[in-house]
Write a protein that holds these residues in place. Structure first.
Motif, PDB file in Angstrom:
ATOM      1  N   PRO A 160       0.799  -1.230   0.000  1.00  0.00           N
ATOM      2  CA  PRO A 160       0.000   0.000   0.000  1.00  0.00           C
ATOM      3  C   PRO A 160       0.830   1.278   0.000  1.00  0.00           C
ATOM      4  O   PRO A 160       0.318   2.345  -0.335  1.00  0.00           O
ATOM      5  N   SER A 161       2.110   1.201   0.364  1.00  0.00           N
ATOM      6  CA  SER A 161       2.939   2.408   0.408  1.00  0.00           C
ATOM      7  C   SER A 161       3.561   2.751  -0.945  1.00  0.00           C
ATOM      8  O   SER A 161       4.287   3.740  -1.065  1.00  0.00           O
ATOM      9  N   LEU A 162       3.264   1.935  -1.967  1.00  0.00           N
ATOM     10  CA  LEU A 162       3.770   2.181  -3.315  1.00  0.00           C
ATOM     11  C   LEU A 162       2.624   2.648  -4.206  1.00  0.00           C
ATOM     12  O   LEU A 162       1.594   1.973  -4.314  1.00  0.00           O
ATOM     13  N   LEU A 163       2.807   3.794  -4.837  1.00  0.00           N
ATOM     14  CA  LEU A 163       1.790   4.270  -5.770  1.00  0.00           C
ATOM     15  C   LEU A 163       1.650   3.300  -6.938  1.00  0.00           C
ATOM     16  O   LEU A 163       2.663   2.823  -7.468  1.00  0.00           O
ATOM     17  N   PRO A 164       0.429   2.998  -7.375  1.00  0.00           N
ATOM     18  CA  PRO A 164       0.258   2.121  -8.546  1.00  0.00           C
ATOM     19  C   PRO A 164       1.013   2.633  -9.767  1.00  0.00           C
ATOM     20  O   PRO A 164       1.545   1.846 -10.548  1.00  0.00           O
ATOM     21  N   GLU A 165       1.088   3.964  -9.921  1.00  0.00           N
ATOM     22  CA  GLU A 165       1.827   4.540 -11.054  1.00  0.00           C
ATOM     23  C   GLU A 165       3.313   4.201 -10.975  1.00  0.00           C
ATOM     24  O   GLU A 165       3.967   3.986 -12.005  1.00  0.00           O
ATOM     25  N   ASP A 166       3.855   4.159  -9.754  1.00  0.00           N
ATOM     26  CA  ASP A 166       5.267   3.845  -9.599  1.00  0.00           C
ATOM     27  C   ASP A 166       5.535   2.377  -9.936  1.00  0.00           C
ATOM     28  O   ASP A 166       6.585   2.044 -10.500  1.00  0.00           O
ATOM     29  N   LEU A 167       4.605   1.508  -9.586  1.00  0.00           N
ATOM     30  CA  LEU A 167       4.746   0.104  -9.959  1.00  0.00           C
ATOM     31  C   LEU A 167       4.713  -0.050 -11.475  1.00  0.00           C
ATOM     32  O   LEU A 167       5.520  -0.789 -12.056  1.00  0.00           O
ATOM     33  N   GLU A 168       3.809   0.668 -12.128  1.00  0.00           N
ATOM     34  CA  GLU A 168       3.734   0.597 -13.582  1.00  0.00           C
ATOM     35  C   GLU A 168       4.997   1.156 -14.217  1.00  0.00           C
ATOM     36  O   GLU A 168       5.507   0.607 -15.200  1.00  0.00           O
ATOM     37  N   ASP A 169       5.529   2.256 -13.661  1.00  0.00           N
ATOM     38  CA  ASP A 169       6.800   2.800 -14.150  1.00  0.00           C
ATOM     39  C   ASP A 169       7.906   1.752 -14.056  1.00  0.00           C
ATOM     40  O   ASP A 169       8.730   1.609 -14.971  1.00  0.00           O
ATOM     41  N   ALA A 170       7.956   1.043 -12.926  1.00  0.00           N
ATOM     42  CA  ALA A 170       8.986   0.020 -12.740  1.00  0.00           C
ATOM     43  C   ALA A 170       8.871  -1.057 -13.809  1.00  0.00           C
ATOM     44  O   ALA A 170       9.877  -1.507 -14.372  1.00  0.00           O
ATOM     45  N   ARG A 171       7.655  -1.462 -14.115  1.00  0.00           N
ATOM     46  CA  ARG A 171       7.450  -2.480 -15.145  1.00  0.00           C
ATOM     47  C   ARG A 171       7.918  -1.994 -16.515  1.00  0.00           C
ATOM     48  O   ARG A 171       8.608  -2.709 -17.251  1.00  0.00           O
ATOM     49  N   VAL A 172       7.517  -0.774 -16.856  1.00  0.00           N
ATOM     50  CA  VAL A 172       7.873  -0.215 -18.166  1.00  0.00           C
ATOM     51  C   VAL A 172       9.389  -0.066 -18.290  1.00  0.00           C
ATOM     52  O   VAL A 172       9.988  -0.417 -19.311  1.00  0.00           O
ATOM     53  N   GLN A 173      10.015   0.468 -17.241  1.00  0.00           N
ATOM     54  CA  GLN A 173      11.454   0.674 -17.286  1.00  0.00           C
ATOM     55  C   GLN A 173      12.206  -0.648 -17.389  1.00  0.00           C
ATOM     56  O   GLN A 173      13.173  -0.765 -18.150  1.00  0.00           O
ATOM     57  N   ALA A 174      11.777  -1.644 -16.636  1.00  0.00           N
ATOM     58  CA  ALA A 174      12.437  -2.954 -16.690  1.00  0.00           C
ATOM     59  C   ALA A 174      12.336  -3.541 -18.090  1.00  0.00           C
ATOM     60  O   ALA A 174      13.311  -4.101 -18.615  1.00  0.00           O
ATOM     61  N   ALA A 175      11.158  -3.422 -18.692  1.00  0.00           N
ATOM     62  CA  ALA A 175      10.972  -3.958 -20.048  1.00  0.00           C
ATOM     63  C   ALA A 175      11.884  -3.243 -21.033  1.00  0.00           C
ATOM     64  O   ALA A 175      12.489  -3.883 -21.919  1.00  0.00           O
ATOM     65  N   GLU A 176      12.003  -1.935 -20.903  1.00  0.00           N
ATOM     66  CA  GLU A 176      12.844  -1.183 -21.831  1.00  0.00           C
ATOM     67  C   GLU A 176      14.315  -1.517 -21.628  1.00  0.00           C
ATOM     68  O   GLU A 176      15.090  -1.551 -22.597  1.00  0.00           O
ATOM     69  N   MET A 177      14.735  -1.768 -20.378  1.00  0.00           N
ATOM     70  CA  MET A 177      16.130  -2.133 -20.127  1.00  0.00           C
ATOM     71  C   MET A 177      16.425  -3.564 -20.522  1.00  0.00           C
ATOM     72  O   MET A 177      17.585  -3.944 -20.693  1.00  0.00           O
ATOM     73  N   GLY A 178      15.381  -4.379 -20.630  1.00  0.00           N
ATOM     74  CA  GLY A 178      15.567  -5.772 -21.011  1.00  0.00           C
ATOM     75  C   GLY A 178      15.938  -6.690 -19.859  1.00  0.00           C
ATOM     76  O   GLY A 178      16.435  -7.797 -20.078  1.00  0.00           O
ATOM     77  N   ILE A 179      15.670  -6.259 -18.620  1.00  0.00           N
ATOM     78  CA  ILE A 179      15.980  -7.104 -17.473  1.00  0.00           C
ATOM     79  C   ILE A 179      14.737  -7.880 -17.067  1.00  0.00           C
ATOM     80  O   ILE A 179      13.615  -7.378 -17.140  1.00  0.00           O
TER      81      ILE A 179
END
Length: 277
Positions: free
Chosen positions: A54-73
């Protein structure tokens, strides 16, 4: 004096020695840089894991997903339940100790199960000079901090991220929502959701570097000092107040000093040692 390029080489050398690593990856620029270097050096032997709570904004979780995909990790999401721990929800000055304890008590077994000998975080050299009880919890669990080990500052993190072509190199810091509450005020899921909604609303107005400090029934807005005057002159303040009140706040104020990271830590006495549970 070592340059940013020199320090980048040093971090890469650390990763080559590790062979495999699991990164505690929040999506913030520090852990994103660690994840980027890890995948560049280790390839599919690197795994980024984000803790959802609950202490993580849903937008921040989505950002993490997008960034990871773009980095290829490779990227996974796990659930953590620090809010269920009364030592955390009571919001003592060492609250972060219990947060990081929960995080790494979740990540360490996962790493061992998957065959990763190392768990890494994004702590940088500047973090070691602030009051960060969560660092103690991580160290107790054998977590390594490659940026801090090499002595990389926050400014160098951004410079290095830009050098590596990360489009998020200037992403504003976004610590967990629990940091919006003064020490001693109980943290609940409802309060976290309320302050999260307030900050999301301000971002729809085009603001990036901001905080909403939540103190009981009062929301105190912090903006960059140079943005305050324009904000007051151009914002529909009655609409903003009505919106915040619809979220459950009674009072809405503006901090005239402006936003400064770690402001709530200023209530702690200078020289106070890190508290242990």
């Amino acid at each position: 004096m070592a340059t940013v390029q020199d320090k980048l080489k040093q971090v890469k050398a650390l990763f080559r020695e590790m062979d495999q690593a699991l990164i505690a990856y929040s999506g913030g620029i520090d852990s994103t840089l660690v994840a980027k270097i890890a995948v560049d050096v280790l390839g599919d032997r690197a795994l980024a894991v984000t803790a959802e709570s609950p202490s993580l904004l849903p937008e921040d979780l989505e950002d993490a997903r997008v960034q990871a995909a773009e980095m290829g990790i490779r990227h996974e999401v796990v659930q953590t339940h620090e809010i269920d721990n009364p030592n955390y929800s009571a919001n003592p000055v060492n609250r972060c100790y219990f947060c990081k304890s929960e995080l790494h008590d979740t990540l360490r077994p996962l790493a061992l199960e998957r065959g990763y000998p190392y768990v890494l975080d994004g702590v940088n050299g500047d973090d070691l000079r602030d009051y960060r009880p969560g660092i103690q919890a991580a160290k107790e669990r054998g977590v390594r901090s490659p940026l801090a080990e090499v002595g990389i500052s926050k400014a160098e993190v951004r410079e290095m991220a830009k050098l590596l072509g990360l489009p998020w190199w200037d992403k504003p810091a976004q610590p967990c929502l629990s940091s919006r509450f003064p020490y001693g005020e109980e943290i609940t899921v409802a309060k976290l959701q309320r302050v999260g909604r307030a900050e999301r609303y301000l971002r729809t107005l085009g603001l990036k570097n901001l905080r909403v400090r939540s103190e009981q029934e009062t929301a105190r807005i912090e903006l960059l000092p140079e943005q305050i005057q324009e904000f007051v002159m151009t914002t529909d303040l009655p609409a903003l107040v009505a919106t915040f009140q619809s979220y459950g706040y009674r009072y809405v104020t503006l901090d005239l000093e402006g936003y400064r990271s770690g402001k709530l830590n200023e209530v702690l006495s200078l020289g106070q040692p890190a508290l242990t549970p």
